[in-house]
Design an enzyme around this catalytic site. Sequence first.
Site, PDB file in Angstrom:
ATOM      1  N   LYS A 115       9.691  -0.763  13.751  1.00 39.61           N
ATOM      2  CA  LYS A 115      10.240  -0.598  12.386  1.00 39.61           C
ATOM      3  C   LYS A 115      11.366   0.429  12.409  1.00 39.61           C
ATOM      4  O   LYS A 115      12.424   0.224  11.830  1.00 39.61           O
ATOM      5  CB  LYS A 115       9.161  -0.087  11.421  1.00 39.61           C
ATOM      6  CG  LYS A 115       8.027  -1.034  11.115  1.00 39.61           C
ATOM      7  CD  LYS A 115       7.122  -0.365  10.069  1.00 39.61           C
ATOM      8  CE  LYS A 115       5.792  -1.042   9.926  1.00 39.61           C
ATOM      9  NZ  LYS A 115       4.855  -0.334   9.072  1.00 39.61           N
TER      10      LYS A 115
ATOM     11  N   GLU B  29      -4.411  -6.407  15.062  1.00 34.43           N
ATOM     12  CA  GLU B  29      -3.893  -5.098  14.645  1.00 34.43           C
ATOM     13  C   GLU B  29      -5.014  -4.046  14.757  1.00 34.43           C
ATOM     14  O   GLU B  29      -4.748  -2.865  14.943  1.00 34.43           O
ATOM     15  CB  GLU B  29      -3.339  -5.164  13.210  1.00 34.43           C
ATOM     16  CG  GLU B  29      -2.298  -4.094  12.930  1.00 34.43           C
ATOM     17  CD  GLU B  29      -1.560  -4.278  11.612  1.00 34.43           C
ATOM     18  OE1 GLU B  29      -2.202  -4.141  10.549  1.00 34.43           O
ATOM     19  OE2 GLU B  29      -0.346  -4.554  11.628  1.00 34.43           O
TER      20      GLU B  29
ATOM     21  N   HIS C 193      -5.378 -33.135  17.986  1.00 38.41           N
ATOM     22  CA  HIS C 193      -4.266 -33.984  18.429  1.00 38.41           C
ATOM     23  C   HIS C 193      -3.094 -33.136  18.900  1.00 38.41           C
ATOM     24  O   HIS C 193      -1.966 -33.630  18.967  1.00 38.41           O
ATOM     25  CB  HIS C 193      -3.854 -34.923  17.289  1.00 38.41           C
ATOM     26  CG  HIS C 193      -4.957 -35.881  16.940  1.00 38.41           C
ATOM     27  ND1 HIS C 193      -5.123 -37.091  17.568  1.00 38.41           N
ATOM     28  CD2 HIS C 193      -5.996 -35.756  16.079  1.00 38.41           C
ATOM     29  CE1 HIS C 193      -6.197 -37.699  17.085  1.00 38.41           C
ATOM     30  NE2 HIS C 193      -6.750 -36.896  16.177  1.00 38.41           N
TER      31      HIS C 193
ATOM     32  N   GLY D 158      -4.807  -1.901   5.226  1.00 37.03           N
ATOM     33  CA  GLY D 158      -4.055  -3.066   4.750  1.00 37.03           C
ATOM     34  C   GLY D 158      -4.728  -4.380   5.080  1.00 37.03           C
ATOM     35  O   GLY D 158      -4.852  -5.273   4.236  1.00 37.03           O
ATOM     36  N   ARG D 159      -5.207  -4.524   6.322  1.00 36.84           N
ATOM     37  CA  ARG D 159      -5.801  -5.809   6.746  1.00 36.84           C
ATOM     38  C   ARG D 159      -7.216  -5.989   6.225  1.00 36.84           C
ATOM     39  O   ARG D 159      -7.848  -7.014   6.501  1.00 36.84           O
ATOM     40  CB  ARG D 159      -5.732  -5.932   8.264  1.00 36.84           C
ATOM     41  CG  ARG D 159      -6.281  -4.739   9.031  1.00 36.84           C
ATOM     42  CD  ARG D 159      -5.834  -4.764  10.487  1.00 36.84           C
ATOM     43  NE  ARG D 159      -6.253  -3.589  11.226  1.00 36.84           N
ATOM     44  CZ  ARG D 159      -5.553  -2.449  11.299  1.00 36.84           C
ATOM     45  NH1 ARG D 159      -4.412  -2.338  10.651  1.00 36.84           N
ATOM     46  NH2 ARG D 159      -5.997  -1.432  12.010  1.00 36.84           N
TER      47      ARG D 159
ATOM     48  N   GLU E 151      10.558  -4.761   4.329  1.00 34.11           N
ATOM     49  CA  GLU E 151      10.589  -6.182   3.960  1.00 34.11           C
ATOM     50  C   GLU E 151      10.248  -6.367   2.481  1.00 34.11           C
ATOM     51  O   GLU E 151      10.928  -7.093   1.748  1.00 34.11           O
ATOM     52  CB  GLU E 151       9.576  -6.978   4.801  1.00 34.11           C
ATOM     53  CG  GLU E 151       9.937  -7.119   6.262  1.00 34.11           C
ATOM     54  CD  GLU E 151       9.372  -5.995   7.129  1.00 34.11           C
ATOM     55  OE1 GLU E 151       9.115  -4.886   6.591  1.00 34.11           O
ATOM     56  OE2 GLU E 151       9.212  -6.213   8.340  1.00 34.11           O
TER      57      GLU E 151
ATOM     58  N   LYS F 239       0.837  -1.200   0.000  1.00 34.22           N
ATOM     59  CA  LYS F 239       0.000   0.000   0.000  1.00 34.22           C
ATOM     60  C   LYS F 239       0.875   1.255   0.000  1.00 34.22           C
ATOM     61  O   LYS F 239       0.690   2.156  -0.798  1.00 34.22           O
ATOM     62  CB  LYS F 239      -0.916  -0.033   1.228  1.00 34.22           C
ATOM     63  CG  LYS F 239      -1.814   1.165   1.363  1.00 34.22           C
ATOM     64  CD  LYS F 239      -2.748   1.016   2.557  1.00 34.22           C
ATOM     65  CE  LYS F 239      -3.497   2.316   2.795  1.00 34.22           C
ATOM     66  NZ  LYS F 239      -4.397   2.257   3.939  1.00 34.22           N
TER      67      LYS F 239
HETATM   68  O1  F6P Z   1       2.400  -4.028   9.973  1.00 35.13           O
HETATM   69  C1  F6P Z   1       2.004  -2.750   9.674  1.00 35.13           C
HETATM   70  C2  F6P Z   1       1.447  -2.634   8.288  1.00 35.13           C
HETATM   71  O2  F6P Z   1       1.299  -1.283   8.026  1.00 35.13           O
HETATM   72  C3  F6P Z   1       0.140  -3.377   8.070  1.00 35.13           C
HETATM   73  O3  F6P Z   1      -0.951  -2.698   8.553  1.00 35.13           O
HETATM   74  C4  F6P Z   1       0.155  -3.551   6.605  1.00 35.13           C
HETATM   75  O4  F6P Z   1      -0.783  -4.501   6.182  1.00 35.13           O
HETATM   76  C5  F6P Z   1       1.592  -3.976   6.382  1.00 35.13           C
HETATM   77  O5  F6P Z   1       2.329  -3.174   7.300  1.00 35.13           O
HETATM   78  C6  F6P Z   1       2.120  -3.822   4.984  1.00 35.13           C
HETATM   79  O6  F6P Z   1       2.064  -2.486   4.568  1.00 35.13           O
HETATM   80  P1  F6P Z   1       2.233  -2.097   3.037  1.00 35.13           P
HETATM   81  O7  F6P Z   1       1.128  -2.713   2.274  1.00 35.13           O
HETATM   82  O8  F6P Z   1       2.212  -0.609   3.016  1.00 35.13           O
HETATM   83  O9  F6P Z   1       3.574  -2.635   2.567  1.00 35.13           O
END
Ligand code: F6P
Length: 548
Positions: A512, A355, A386, A269-270, A215, A209
């Site tokens: 972060k 979250e 199990h 995002g979620r 990452e 987003k």
């Molecule tokens: O973990 C924080 C967060 O902002 C989430 O809410 C989001 O889904 C994720 O990082 C990834 O963010 P982006 O889509 O901006 O890479």
Amino acid sequence: MTSVAQNVTTLPQWKELDAHRADIESVHLRELFAADPTRVGAMTATAADLRVDYSKHRITTRTKELLLDLARATGVEGARDRMFAGEHINVTEGRAVLHTALRLPSTAQLTVDGQDVVADVHDVLGAMGDFSDRVRDGRWRGATGEKITTVVNLGIGGSDLGPVMVTRALRHYHDGPHVRFVSNVDPADLTAALHGLNPATTLFIVASKTFSTVETLTNATAARRWIVSALGEGAVAAHFVAVSTHAQRVAEFGIDPDNMFGFWDWVGGRYSVGSAIGLSVMCAIGRERFAELLDGFHRVDAHFRTASLEENIPVLLGLLGVWYTSFLGAHSRAVLPYSNDLVRFPAYLQQLTMESNGKSVRADGAPVGCATGEIFWGEPGTNGQHAFYQLLHQGTHLVPADFIGFAMSTGDLPTVDDSGSMHDVLMANCFAQSKVLAFGRTADQVRSDGTPEELVAHKVMPGNQPSTTILAPKLTPSTLGQLIALYEHQVFVQGVVWGIDSFDQWGVELGKVQATQLQPALSGDGDPATGDASTDALIRIYREMSKG
Ligand code: F6P
């Protein structure tokens, strides 16, 4: 969040529930069922194709009335209407919350902040459909002219968990390229995903987003190197597309903005799997099945928006979560899908719920004043049986559980022996587990089996563990969309009752920032000087160990 900033625990409706708690704590589900033969009928409801039995909860009709009074007092209905109308209910970020608009039909009308939201949504859906058609039928070619056989989604959090969960769940509907997912910045994740792949037939979707998540950008950079070293710099355009709200950063990364699929800041995002973030899903199952997924969401959105509170399943289940978390002292909810294809559903719900509602201050910054934020966890049945069900059956924790099952298997095997179909075996376990959790087995019942006295206490099953059972005809794109929306709206209801902003996530930011600040110290040799003795010591040990 509540319409008026208020401490929910000071409301008379809260105090009444608190007083009522003693009545419930002293009663067993066996007694509640014995006392009311109409209980199951009264506590079973329907939303779209989902049948929901909430009779095995530690509630009476009085509890339900009191919980609904609390929902009314905290303004659940008004807040819900404001969300659907596109008001800026995400107050700490000053944004609308409109994931429900992602699933509106093209004939609907919704203008928010001067933007024709429905037209925008369907423009992007159209672009996604055209792109996924081209990938699926081979018109989109790699740099060497070969057809794409594998799509790799690079994203994390909501830009991964939704697509990976849905793609896995709809395995039976795949008729497009293989789809793999990479989220972790641990190079093991990318390496494993690329194993056996041919760069010439691999397409990457960089899903972020913000297009600033370390990452995802680290993985995308490594993937870009992998393509360029095999096919040359000129191959990037044919092997990378992006999903983002940030065109400028996408262009800076080197992806042609024409190959970017956009969405909007009003999609959290979620809550984004129904947006362009679902592009990898669409590549796997096609635009028609993706439309069915969105329609499933929309059907439960409509239920949430229009059903009376008494029959409104997201409202009722959300309130039950409040009841257990804030009044009865439960710390978690187990999610137990009796469908192996829903293996990632608990992980998906962890982000959605934790979250969103893992917060201790209200939207106005004041302390909430009660326990909030259910901890979701779980595994598909029968595997969980199990592993951890022992604790559910005879442990000391109160753990409400959600059993999720389907009447028809997506790909059942024929009867293997006289025990019936494998799907019946699976679902018999689902029903048996919620039954035993609720009703248990008394010492007298255990004795009546001839159990030696010294083992009786060990074989008593206390019961009184509450659960919801959600049944759908079959795991399809539509019923999956319905299930997701069912949980999204529960989270919303709880946020309103507790008065918190369910749509920000400030708590993930500091970690972060500090990771970026600490990183140079890991490869340095001076004093780590991180500001605390434990972290300094850990970095020194890490440096020593990394010499091998
Ligand atoms: O973990 C924080 C967060 O902002 C989430 O809410 C989001 O889904 C994720 O990082 C990834 O963010 P982006 O889509 O901006 O890479």
